[in-house]
Design a protein around this motif. Structure first.
Motif, mmCIF file in Angstrom:
data_model
loop_
_atom_site.group_PDB
_atom_site.id
_atom_site.type_symbol
_atom_site.label_atom_id
_atom_site.label_comp_id
_atom_site.label_asym_id
_atom_site.label_seq_id
_atom_site.Cartn_x
_atom_site.Cartn_y
_atom_site.Cartn_z
ATOM 1 N N ALA A 1 1.832 0.357 5.416
ATOM 2 C CA ALA A 1 1.051 0.994 4.356
ATOM 3 C C ALA A 1 0.462 2.325 4.824
ATOM 4 O O ALA A 1 0.477 3.321 4.086
ATOM 5 C CB ALA A 1 -0.061 0.050 3.881
ATOM 6 N N GLU B 1 -1.411 7.641 -3.225
ATOM 7 C CA GLU B 1 -0.932 7.151 -4.514
ATOM 8 C C GLU B 1 0.380 6.382 -4.372
ATOM 9 O O GLU B 1 0.709 5.554 -5.225
ATOM 10 C CB GLU B 1 -0.735 8.300 -5.503
ATOM 11 C CG GLU B 1 -1.994 9.052 -5.851
ATOM 12 C CD GLU B 1 -2.432 10.027 -4.759
ATOM 13 O OE1 GLU B 1 -1.590 10.440 -3.920
ATOM 14 O OE2 GLU B 1 -3.625 10.361 -4.735
ATOM 15 N N VAL C 1 1.096 4.197 -2.154
ATOM 16 C CA VAL C 1 0.898 2.866 -1.578
ATOM 17 C C VAL C 1 0.723 1.844 -2.706
ATOM 18 O O VAL C 1 -0.190 1.949 -3.521
ATOM 19 C CB VAL C 1 -0.329 2.825 -0.646
ATOM 20 C CG1 VAL C 1 -0.561 1.409 -0.121
ATOM 21 C CG2 VAL C 1 -0.153 3.797 0.503
ATOM 22 N N SER C 2 1.623 0.900 -2.743
ATOM 23 C CA SER C 2 1.520 -0.247 -3.652
ATOM 24 C C SER C 2 2.095 -1.439 -2.903
ATOM 25 O O SER C 2 2.810 -1.280 -1.901
ATOM 26 C CB SER C 2 2.303 -0.004 -4.946
ATOM 27 O OG SER C 2 3.690 0.007 -4.683
ATOM 28 N N MET C 3 1.794 -2.623 -3.379
ATOM 29 C CA MET C 3 2.321 -3.813 -2.722
ATOM 30 C C MET C 3 3.853 -3.800 -2.773
ATOM 31 O O MET C 3 4.503 -4.124 -1.783
ATOM 32 C CB MET C 3 1.758 -5.074 -3.373
ATOM 33 C CG MET C 3 0.239 -5.180 -3.239
ATOM 34 S SD MET C 3 -0.349 -5.217 -1.539
ATOM 35 C CE MET C 3 -0.294 -6.960 -1.213
ATOM 36 N N ARG C 4 4.428 -3.385 -3.890
ATOM 37 C CA ARG C 4 5.888 -3.321 -4.001
ATOM 38 C C ARG C 4 6.475 -2.299 -3.043
ATOM 39 O O ARG C 4 7.499 -2.536 -2.409
ATOM 40 C CB ARG C 4 6.296 -2.967 -5.430
ATOM 41 C CG ARG C 4 6.160 -4.106 -6.377
ATOM 42 C CD ARG C 4 6.667 -3.727 -7.743
ATOM 43 N NE ARG C 4 6.469 -4.853 -8.643
ATOM 44 C CZ ARG C 4 6.490 -4.769 -9.932
ATOM 45 N NH1 ARG C 4 6.715 -3.605 -10.517
ATOM 46 N NH2 ARG C 4 6.301 -5.826 -10.675
ATOM 47 N N ARG C 5 5.816 -1.143 -2.936
ATOM 48 C CA ARG C 5 6.328 -0.075 -2.063
ATOM 49 C C ARG C 5 6.270 -0.503 -0.597
ATOM 50 O O ARG C 5 7.197 -0.252 0.173
ATOM 51 C CB ARG C 5 5.529 1.210 -2.297
ATOM 52 C CG ARG C 5 5.914 2.367 -1.408
ATOM 53 C CD ARG C 5 7.333 2.874 -1.721
ATOM 54 N NE ARG C 5 7.698 3.935 -0.829
ATOM 55 C CZ ARG C 5 8.254 3.759 0.376
ATOM 56 N NH1 ARG C 5 8.532 2.544 0.819
ATOM 57 N NH2 ARG C 5 8.539 4.793 1.140
ATOM 58 N N ALA D 1 7.882 -8.493 -2.633
ATOM 59 C CA ALA D 1 6.451 -8.187 -2.773
ATOM 60 C C ALA D 1 5.582 -9.434 -2.617
ATOM 61 O O ALA D 1 4.501 -9.383 -2.022
ATOM 62 C CB ALA D 1 6.178 -7.513 -4.113
ATOM 63 N N ASP E 1 -4.697 -8.774 -1.890
ATOM 64 C CA ASP E 1 -4.361 -7.808 -2.937
ATOM 65 C C ASP E 1 -4.433 -6.401 -2.360
ATOM 66 O O ASP E 1 -4.700 -6.226 -1.173
ATOM 67 C CB ASP E 1 -5.302 -7.953 -4.145
ATOM 68 C CG ASP E 1 -6.784 -7.880 -3.781
ATOM 69 O OD1 ASP E 1 -7.129 -7.282 -2.739
ATOM 70 O OD2 ASP E 1 -7.604 -8.421 -4.529
ATOM 71 N N LYS E 2 -4.192 -5.413 -3.207
ATOM 72 C CA LYS E 2 -4.177 -4.035 -2.719
ATOM 73 C C LYS E 2 -5.553 -3.616 -2.204
ATOM 74 O O LYS E 2 -5.641 -2.874 -1.219
ATOM 75 C CB LYS E 2 -3.717 -3.074 -3.810
ATOM 76 C CG LYS E 2 -3.596 -1.652 -3.276
ATOM 77 C CD LYS E 2 -3.095 -0.693 -4.302
ATOM 78 C CE LYS E 2 -3.109 0.726 -3.724
ATOM 79 N NZ LYS E 2 -2.705 1.704 -4.699
#
Length: 109
Positions: free
Chosen positions: A23, A33, A35-39, A48, A57-58
């Motif tokens: 991350a 921007e 950074v996401s759990m999927r990314r 994910a 969580d994020k």
């Protein structure tokens, strides 16, 4: 004729530190921007949902990212002589950390 099934996928073992490092790498390269759990999962080559076994969580992921980076600001031993030299070292390390991770300021507070 027998139907062929693909061999079962081996689950990849992850450590929370690996997720956090991925991350941070994404944020450093592409901005906060991105950074996401999927990314992060895609970066690690997992689904994910696998991340949720290690990070709630994020929001928790962002806290862990900030905690990990805050270690860069610590002044290692031997400590500088005198409070002024110590404060100067802390200021320099803090500035350098925020320069390496400019997105970090968004997580403060």
């Amino acid at each position: 004729m027998r139907e062929r099934h693909p061999p079962p996928r081996r689950r990849r073992l992850l450590a929370q530190s690996e997720i956090v490092a991925a991350a941070i790498g994404i944020a450093d390269r592409e901005g906060f921007e991105a950074v996401s759990m999927r990314r992060v999962a895609r970066e690690l080559g997992v689904g994910a949902m696998t991340l949720y076994h290690h990070v709630a969580d994020k929001d928790e992921l962002v806290e862990l990212m900030a905690d990990s980076i805050s270690a860069e600001m610590l002044v290692p031993e031997p400590f500088p002589d005198g409070w002024r030299a110590a404060m100067r070292e802390i200021a320099h390390r803090t500035r350098d950390t925020f320069a390496r991770h400019p997105w970090l300021i968004r997580t403060v507070g």
